[in-house]
Design an enzyme around this catalytic site. Structure first.
Site, short mmCIF file in Angstrom:
data_model
loop_
_atom_site.label_atom_id
_atom_site.label_comp_id
_atom_site.label_asym_id
_atom_site.label_seq_id
_atom_site.Cartn_x
_atom_site.Cartn_y
_atom_site.Cartn_z
N GLN A 1 -8.15 -12.76 6.14
CA GLN A 1 -8.80 -11.51 5.72
C GLN A 1 -9.23 -11.66 4.25
O GLN A 1 -8.40 -11.93 3.39
CB GLN A 1 -7.85 -10.32 5.87
CG GLN A 1 -8.50 -8.99 5.56
CD GLN A 1 -7.58 -7.80 5.71
OE1 GLN A 1 -7.41 -7.02 4.77
NE2 GLN A 1 -6.97 -7.63 6.88
N ARG B 1 -17.98 10.07 7.60
CA ARG B 1 -18.16 8.63 7.40
C ARG B 1 -17.33 7.83 8.39
O ARG B 1 -17.73 6.73 8.81
CB ARG B 1 -17.82 8.25 5.96
CG ARG B 1 -18.86 8.74 4.96
CD ARG B 1 -18.74 8.04 3.63
NE ARG B 1 -17.56 8.45 2.90
CZ ARG B 1 -17.52 9.48 2.05
NH1 ARG B 1 -18.61 10.21 1.83
NH2 ARG B 1 -16.40 9.79 1.41
N MET B 2 -16.17 8.37 8.79
CA MET B 2 -15.38 7.69 9.81
C MET B 2 -16.17 7.59 11.11
O MET B 2 -16.16 6.56 11.80
CB MET B 2 -14.06 8.44 10.03
CG MET B 2 -13.08 8.28 8.87
SD MET B 2 -11.76 9.52 8.85
CE MET B 2 -10.90 9.18 10.37
N HIS C 1 -0.36 -11.81 2.16
CA HIS C 1 -1.34 -10.98 1.46
C HIS C 1 -2.17 -11.77 0.43
O HIS C 1 -3.38 -11.58 0.32
CB HIS C 1 -0.63 -9.82 0.76
CG HIS C 1 -1.48 -8.61 0.61
ND1 HIS C 1 -0.97 -7.33 0.66
CD2 HIS C 1 -2.80 -8.46 0.40
CE1 HIS C 1 -1.95 -6.46 0.50
NE2 HIS C 1 -3.08 -7.12 0.33
N ASN D 1 -19.05 4.99 10.72
CA ASN D 1 -18.58 3.60 10.76
C ASN D 1 -18.44 3.09 12.18
O ASN D 1 -18.49 1.87 12.42
CB ASN D 1 -17.25 3.46 10.00
CG ASN D 1 -17.43 3.54 8.50
OD1 ASN D 1 -18.48 3.20 7.96
ND2 ASN D 1 -16.39 3.99 7.80
N PHE E 1 -11.49 8.13 4.46
CA PHE E 1 -10.76 9.24 5.06
C PHE E 1 -11.67 10.44 5.27
O PHE E 1 -11.21 11.52 5.63
CB PHE E 1 -9.57 9.63 4.18
CG PHE E 1 -8.42 8.63 4.22
CD1 PHE E 1 -8.52 7.44 4.90
CD2 PHE E 1 -7.22 8.91 3.57
CE1 PHE E 1 -7.47 6.52 4.94
CE2 PHE E 1 -6.16 8.01 3.59
CZ PHE E 1 -6.28 6.81 4.28
N ASN E 2 -12.97 10.27 5.00
CA ASN E 2 -13.96 11.32 5.21
C ASN E 2 -14.39 11.32 6.67
O ASN E 2 -14.87 10.31 7.18
CB ASN E 2 -15.17 11.07 4.29
CG ASN E 2 -16.29 12.07 4.50
OD1 ASN E 2 -17.03 11.99 5.47
ND2 ASN E 2 -16.40 13.02 3.60
N TYR F 1 0.81 -1.22 0.00
CA TYR F 1 0.00 0.00 0.00
C TYR F 1 0.85 1.27 0.00
O TYR F 1 0.37 2.33 -0.39
CB TYR F 1 -0.91 0.06 1.23
CG TYR F 1 -1.90 -1.06 1.37
CD1 TYR F 1 -2.25 -1.89 0.31
CD2 TYR F 1 -2.50 -1.31 2.61
CE1 TYR F 1 -3.16 -2.93 0.47
CE2 TYR F 1 -3.41 -2.34 2.79
CZ TYR F 1 -3.73 -3.15 1.71
OH TYR F 1 -4.61 -4.17 1.89
#
Length: 329
Positions: free
Chosen positions: A195, A277-278, A126, A281, A273-274, A63
């Protein structure tokens, strides 16, 4: 509800991992952004998340976000947002070009250096495939570089990471039932977590049942269908069923998805990253879905979105998507 869920002081429940006894917050903050953003943007988002109460942060070498996550942790301690690194649960992942027995421990050392940490809480393979060693770029894979993974040597090296104290738990990501069974056949330390892509339109029922029977905890990514990414779609967010349930509950579709995931007994990595919305959540606890609502979600049409096409080649170890997922598509 899963009997291994507990509630901590930040109001985000925790799950006790079967193989390590570790407590993992069931709501994690993801840092894989497509397209990538500036490191400072990631750092500020992580800092804001810590302020809001997130305590589980998910990153990966591929990432390119390990360094800003590490910088955010350092700053959070300096600002007094947390007292120590031990208050956080940090997950990172072994990328495919380092998925070779002799490269695993050095790769984890590199991740720890990027994160400015002495240990991870969870280290994951991964993908169940290797790439030829060398440099890499996010989302850029040459199919000629895809080679079979030597599961024995790679998992043995993952176990060595645990024994060295470099990570408190080890696990995998994007593994099918069959590939998990292959690992379990020789593992001295079984995977604690798998995951995977999981959402109301790809509920992974078979994999969930297999993992529950084997004591492997599932963490969901792409809970909203990865809307806005190169490979995702809007089908979850635009679902009429989910919109109706959300309206009836006075919640957002994203909150309904998060609550559903919690109620079926999995953890999740959410990625926004908003700021608003964070906050939303985090508001998936303290209410529930009705049996009828759960049934409606369970009856939604199912199909995998993240098919792993980038690893499929007539010259590589996996010739078809069906082969890659061992028929679990």
């Amino acid at each position: 509800m899963d009997s291994n869920f507990e509630t901590n002081c930040s109001s985000v429940p925790e799950h006790v991992l079967s193989w390590s006894g570790q407590k993992m917050p069931v709501l994690g903050f993801g840092t894989a952004v497509d397209p990538p953003v500036a490191p400072q943007v990631t750092k500020q988002a992580v800092l804001q998340a810590i302020k809001l109460g997130y305590r589980h942060f998910d990153t990966a070498s591929v990432y390119g976000t390990e360094q800003p996550v590490g910088e955010a942790i350092v700053e959070a301690i300096l600002l007094g947002l947390i007292k120590s690194r031990d208050e956080l649960f940090i997950t990172s992942k072994l990328w495919c070009n380092d998925a070779h027995g002799e490269l695993v421990v050095p790769a984890l050392h590199k991740s720890l250096q990027n994160l400015k940490l002495e240990y991870l809480d969870l280290y994951l393979i991964h993908w169940p495939v290797s790439l030829k060693p060398g440099s890499f770029k996010f989302l850029e894979i040459n199919t000629e570089d895809v080679v079979p993974m030597d599961f024995g040597s790679v998992w043995s090296a993952m176990e060595e990471c645990y024994k060295l104290g470099l990570t408190k738990s080890i696990g995998v990501s994007n593994f099918s039932c069959r590939k998990l069974a292959d690992i379990l056949a020789f593992a001295k330390i079984p995977p604690a977590v798998n995951q995977v892509e999981l959402n109301p339109m790809w509920n992974q029922k078979k994999l969930r049942e297999f993992c529950k029977a084997k004591g492997i905890f599932i963490t969901a990514f792409s809970l909203l269908g990865a809307s806005g990414t190169a490979w995702g779609s809007n089908r979850v967010m635009e679902s009429g069923v989910l919109k109706e349930i959300a309206e009836a509950k006075g919640k957002t579709v994203a909150q309904v998805c998060g609550r559903w995931a919690y109620e079926i007994g999995v953890s999740m990595v959410v990625k926004s990253f908003n700021g608003e919305r964070m906050k939303q959540n985090l508001e998936i606890f303290g209410w529930s879905l009705s049996q009828d609502e759960v049934k409606r979600i369970d009856n939604m049409p199912q199909s995998r979105h993240h098919r792993g096409d980038e690893f499929i080649s007539q010259h590589g170890p996996y010739k078809t998507v069906e082969e890659f997922w061992d028929g679990e598509i």
